[in-house]
Design a protein around this motif. Structure first.
Motif, PDB file in Angstrom:
ATOM      1  N   THR A  20       0.930  -1.163   0.070  1.00  0.00           N
ATOM      2  CA  THR A  20      -0.010  -0.061  -0.085  1.00  0.00           C
ATOM      3  C   THR A  20       0.843   1.302   0.013  1.00  0.00           C
ATOM      4  OG1 THR A  20      -0.108   0.076   2.430  1.00  0.00           O
ATOM      5  CG2 THR A  20      -1.888  -1.510   1.336  1.00  0.00           C
ATOM      6  N   ALA A  21       0.337   2.559  -0.354  1.00  0.00           N
ATOM      7  CA  ALA A  21       1.156   3.592  -0.425  1.00  0.00           C
ATOM      8  C   ALA A  21       0.018   4.743  -0.230  1.00  0.00           C
ATOM      9  CB  ALA A  21       1.795   3.800  -1.780  1.00  0.00           C
ATOM     10  N   PHE A  22       0.621   5.795   0.125  1.00  0.00           N
ATOM     11  CA  PHE A  22      -0.347   6.916   0.419  1.00  0.00           C
ATOM     12  C   PHE A  22      -1.616   7.017   1.306  1.00  0.00           C
ATOM     13  CE2 PHE A  22       1.472   7.276  -4.122  1.00  0.00           C
ATOM     14  CZ  PHE A  22       2.429   8.043  -3.620  1.00  0.00           C
ATOM     15  N   ASN A  23      -1.042   6.044   2.448  1.00  0.00           N
ATOM     16  CA  ASN A  23      -2.175   5.676   3.467  1.00  0.00           C
ATOM     17  C   ASN A  23      -3.170   4.950   2.924  1.00  0.00           C
ATOM     18  OD1 ASN A  23      -2.848   5.613   6.242  1.00  0.00           O
ATOM     19  ND2 ASN A  23      -4.425   7.183   5.763  1.00  0.00           N
ATOM     20  N   ALA A  24      -2.691   3.849   2.168  1.00  0.00           N
ATOM     21  CA  ALA A  24      -3.666   2.799   1.434  1.00  0.00           C
ATOM     22  C   ALA A  24      -4.506   3.282   0.443  1.00  0.00           C
ATOM     23  CB  ALA A  24      -4.284   1.989   2.682  1.00  0.00           C
ATOM     24  N   GLU A  25      -4.324   4.412  -0.174  1.00  0.00           N
ATOM     25  CA  GLU A  25      -5.105   5.101  -1.384  1.00  0.00           C
ATOM     26  C   GLU A  25      -4.657   4.025  -2.439  1.00  0.00           C
ATOM     27  OE1 GLU A  25      -5.070   9.010  -1.809  1.00  0.00           O
ATOM     28  OE2 GLU A  25      -5.491   9.494   0.250  1.00  0.00           O
ATOM     29  N   LYS A  26      -3.289   3.804  -2.719  1.00  0.00           N
ATOM     30  CA  LYS A  26      -2.761   3.046  -3.761  1.00  0.00           C
ATOM     31  C   LYS A  26      -2.578   1.594  -3.320  1.00  0.00           C
ATOM     32  CE  LYS A  26       0.759   3.210  -7.358  1.00  0.00           C
ATOM     33  NZ  LYS A  26       1.625   4.205  -7.895  1.00  0.00           N
ATOM     34  N   LYS A  27      -3.024   0.390  -3.708  1.00  0.00           N
ATOM     35  CA  LYS A  27      -3.003  -0.810  -3.394  1.00  0.00           C
ATOM     36  C   LYS A  27      -2.425  -1.717  -4.496  1.00  0.00           C
ATOM     37  CE  LYS A  27      -6.292  -0.758   0.239  1.00  0.00           C
ATOM     38  NZ  LYS A  27      -7.647  -1.314   0.705  1.00  0.00           N
ATOM     39  N   ALA A  28      -1.564  -2.585  -4.002  1.00  0.00           N
ATOM     40  CA  ALA A  28      -1.185  -3.627  -5.258  1.00  0.00           C
ATOM     41  C   ALA A  28      -0.923  -4.817  -4.393  1.00  0.00           C
ATOM     42  CB  ALA A  28      -0.367  -3.168  -6.062  1.00  0.00           C
ATOM     43  N   GLU A  29      -0.807  -6.140  -5.149  1.00  0.00           N
ATOM     44  CA  GLU A  29      -0.231  -7.416  -4.614  1.00  0.00           C
ATOM     45  C   GLU A  29       0.983  -7.697  -5.333  1.00  0.00           C
ATOM     46  OE1 GLU A  29      -3.207  -9.938  -2.797  1.00  0.00           O
ATOM     47  OE2 GLU A  29      -1.900 -11.699  -3.237  1.00  0.00           O
TER      48      GLU A  29
ATOM     49  N   LYS B 249      10.302   0.976  -2.024  1.00  0.00           N
ATOM     50  CA  LYS B 249       8.806   1.046  -2.293  1.00  0.00           C
ATOM     51  C   LYS B 249       8.644   2.488  -3.062  1.00  0.00           C
ATOM     52  CE  LYS B 249       5.330   1.500   0.758  1.00  0.00           C
ATOM     53  NZ  LYS B 249       4.266   0.934   1.797  1.00  0.00           N
ATOM     54  N   ASP B 250       9.467   3.417  -3.503  1.00  0.00           N
ATOM     55  CA  ASP B 250       9.165   4.390  -4.261  1.00  0.00           C
ATOM     56  C   ASP B 250       8.804   4.058  -5.636  1.00  0.00           C
ATOM     57  OD1 ASP B 250       9.064   6.636  -2.449  1.00  0.00           O
ATOM     58  OD2 ASP B 250      11.082   7.393  -2.941  1.00  0.00           O
ATOM     59  N   ARG B 251       9.389   2.532  -5.988  1.00  0.00           N
ATOM     60  CA  ARG B 251       9.275   2.168  -7.278  1.00  0.00           C
ATOM     61  C   ARG B 251       7.808   1.956  -7.609  1.00  0.00           C
ATOM     62  NH1 ARG B 251      13.910   1.923  -9.605  1.00  0.00           N
ATOM     63  NH2 ARG B 251      12.833   1.409 -11.625  1.00  0.00           N
ATOM     64  N   PHE B 252       7.083   1.412  -6.148  1.00  0.00           N
ATOM     65  CA  PHE B 252       5.702   1.510  -6.531  1.00  0.00           C
ATOM     66  C   PHE B 252       4.877   2.575  -6.431  1.00  0.00           C
ATOM     67  CE2 PHE B 252       1.948   0.586  -3.551  1.00  0.00           C
ATOM     68  CZ  PHE B 252       1.068   0.063  -4.732  1.00  0.00           C
ATOM     69  N   ARG B 253       5.377   3.456  -5.388  1.00  0.00           N
ATOM     70  CA  ARG B 253       4.728   4.937  -5.210  1.00  0.00           C
ATOM     71  C   ARG B 253       4.746   5.692  -6.489  1.00  0.00           C
ATOM     72  NH1 ARG B 253       8.235   5.106  -0.641  1.00  0.00           N
ATOM     73  NH2 ARG B 253       7.156   4.518   1.421  1.00  0.00           N
ATOM     74  N   GLN B 254       5.856   5.725  -7.234  1.00  0.00           N
ATOM     75  CA  GLN B 254       5.989   6.508  -8.300  1.00  0.00           C
ATOM     76  C   GLN B 254       5.887   5.750  -9.721  1.00  0.00           C
ATOM     77  OE1 GLN B 254       9.824   8.354  -7.570  1.00  0.00           O
ATOM     78  NE2 GLN B 254       9.292   9.191  -5.794  1.00  0.00           N
ATOM     79  N   ASP B 255       5.351   4.672  -9.590  1.00  0.00           N
ATOM     80  CA  ASP B 255       4.937   3.758 -10.839  1.00  0.00           C
ATOM     81  C   ASP B 255       6.300   3.730 -11.865  1.00  0.00           C
ATOM     82  OD1 ASP B 255       2.496   3.197 -10.416  1.00  0.00           O
ATOM     83  OD2 ASP B 255       1.992   5.445 -10.937  1.00  0.00           O
ATOM     84  N   LEU B 256       7.472   3.295 -11.095  1.00  0.00           N
ATOM     85  CA  LEU B 256       8.882   3.164 -11.731  1.00  0.00           C
ATOM     86  C   LEU B 256       8.709   1.724 -12.446  1.00  0.00           C
ATOM     87  CD1 LEU B 256      10.929   5.042  -9.283  1.00  0.00           C
ATOM     88  CD2 LEU B 256       9.963   6.046 -11.474  1.00  0.00           C
ATOM     89  N   GLY B 257       8.234   0.899 -11.998  1.00  0.00           N
ATOM     90  CA  GLY B 257       8.375  -0.629 -12.387  1.00  0.00           C
ATOM     91  C   GLY B 257       9.449  -1.101 -11.619  1.00  0.00           C
ATOM     92  N   GLY B 258       9.458  -2.714 -11.977  1.00  0.00           N
ATOM     93  CA  GLY B 258      10.516  -3.471 -11.325  1.00  0.00           C
ATOM     94  C   GLY B 258      10.482  -3.388  -9.917  1.00  0.00           C
ATOM     95  N   VAL B 259       9.195  -3.472  -9.234  1.00  0.00           N
ATOM     96  CA  VAL B 259       9.291  -3.453  -7.835  1.00  0.00           C
ATOM     97  C   VAL B 259       9.848  -4.232  -7.130  1.00  0.00           C
ATOM     98  CG1 VAL B 259       7.839  -2.788  -5.638  1.00  0.00           C
ATOM     99  CG2 VAL B 259       7.105  -1.736  -7.976  1.00  0.00           C
TER     100      VAL B 259
END
Ligand code: C5P
Length: 236
Positions: free
Chosen positions: A30-39, A211-221
């Motif tokens: 999760t990121a941005f206090n769970a506003e963004k979620k993924a598995e 986790k910034d790769r997830f927060r910022q949609d950089l890929g390769g998380v």
């Protein structure tokens, strides 16, 4: 079995020993206090292994943690502690909410580390507080706040050196502490230290491996988390 507690990245279960809990690391991010979620497949396994290696290294350097022993790829036995609702963030280099709040450019190195407190509250999005807030809100006494800051700075020194040997720059991190329920009632490092809770940049290329790769949609998380585990294992 029903968990006693389910957080954004982990679940806690009771064990036969009332002083010990089983902590399970989930694959959810999760990121941005769970506003963004993924598995992410394997995230639980990677963060379990990274946290274990780091906490064992910290224990060897005299930092007490909640770790009891590892069970399997995604489960660790931990001491049952009362988690302090004051989260501690240490920053060595400007990034994330610091840059947003004060307009300093990302990557600006600090002469000395910055220590911040935040109120652990999902509902409020972990707002920034200080030791006066903590005192008046009954979260921690001034003495406890001083102890948290002192412990966080020691952990920072040890981690900077550790990650440097792994070819990583420790930009910032968040840690949580808990009070043990035994007679000692000591404040120990709890929760986790992983690419979910630290910013780690490759020392040579500056590539973000957290986790910034997830927060910022950089890929390769997960590739980044794998890389962190590989380097941490190489120096452990
Ligand atoms: O977002 P911010 O810049 O305040 O984050 C500072 C550090 O604390 C980052 O390493 C981030 O991953 C971590 N953090 C965290 N959990 C939060 C907030 C921040 O692990 N709830």
């Amino acid at each position: 079995m029903e968990p006693l507690y389910e957080g954004k990245a982990k679940r806690l279960y009771a064990t036969e020993d009332p002083n010990v809990l089983r902590m399970e690391y989930k694959d959810e991010a999760t990121a941005f206090n769970a506003e963004k979620k993924a598995e992410f497949e394997n995230k639980g396994r990677l963060n379990t292994a990274i946290t274990l290696a780091i906490y064992r290294m910290l224990e060897a350097k005299g930092v007490e943690t909640h770790i009891v022993e590892s069970i399997d790829d995604t489960n660790i036995l931990v001491k049952s502690v009362d988690i302090l609702l004051v989260e501690v963030i240490v920053r060595n280099v400007a990034a994330g909410s610091f840059c947003k709040r004060v307009g300093v450019e990302e990557g600006t190195a600090f002469k000395q580390p910055i220590v911040e407190f935040s109120y652990k509250s999902d509902e409020l999005g972990d707002p920034l507080i200080n030791d006066d807030y903590a005192r008046e809100m009954g979260l921690a006494t001034p003495e406890e706040c001083a102890e948290l800051k002192e412990k966080a700075l020691v952990i920072n020194e040890v981690l900077i050196d550790f990650f440097k040997r792994a070819g990583l720059k420790l930009v910032d991190f968040k840690i949580e502490f808990g009070r043990t329920k035994d007679a000692d009632a000591k404040i120990v490092l709890a929760d986790e230290i992983s690419p979910d809770t630290c910013r780690l940049w490759d020392l040579e290329t500056g590539k973000k491996l957290d986790k910034d790769r997830f927060r910022q949609d950089l890929g390769g998380v997960m590739e980044a988390y794998e890389e962190v585990l590989k380097r941490v294992e190489q120096i452990s």
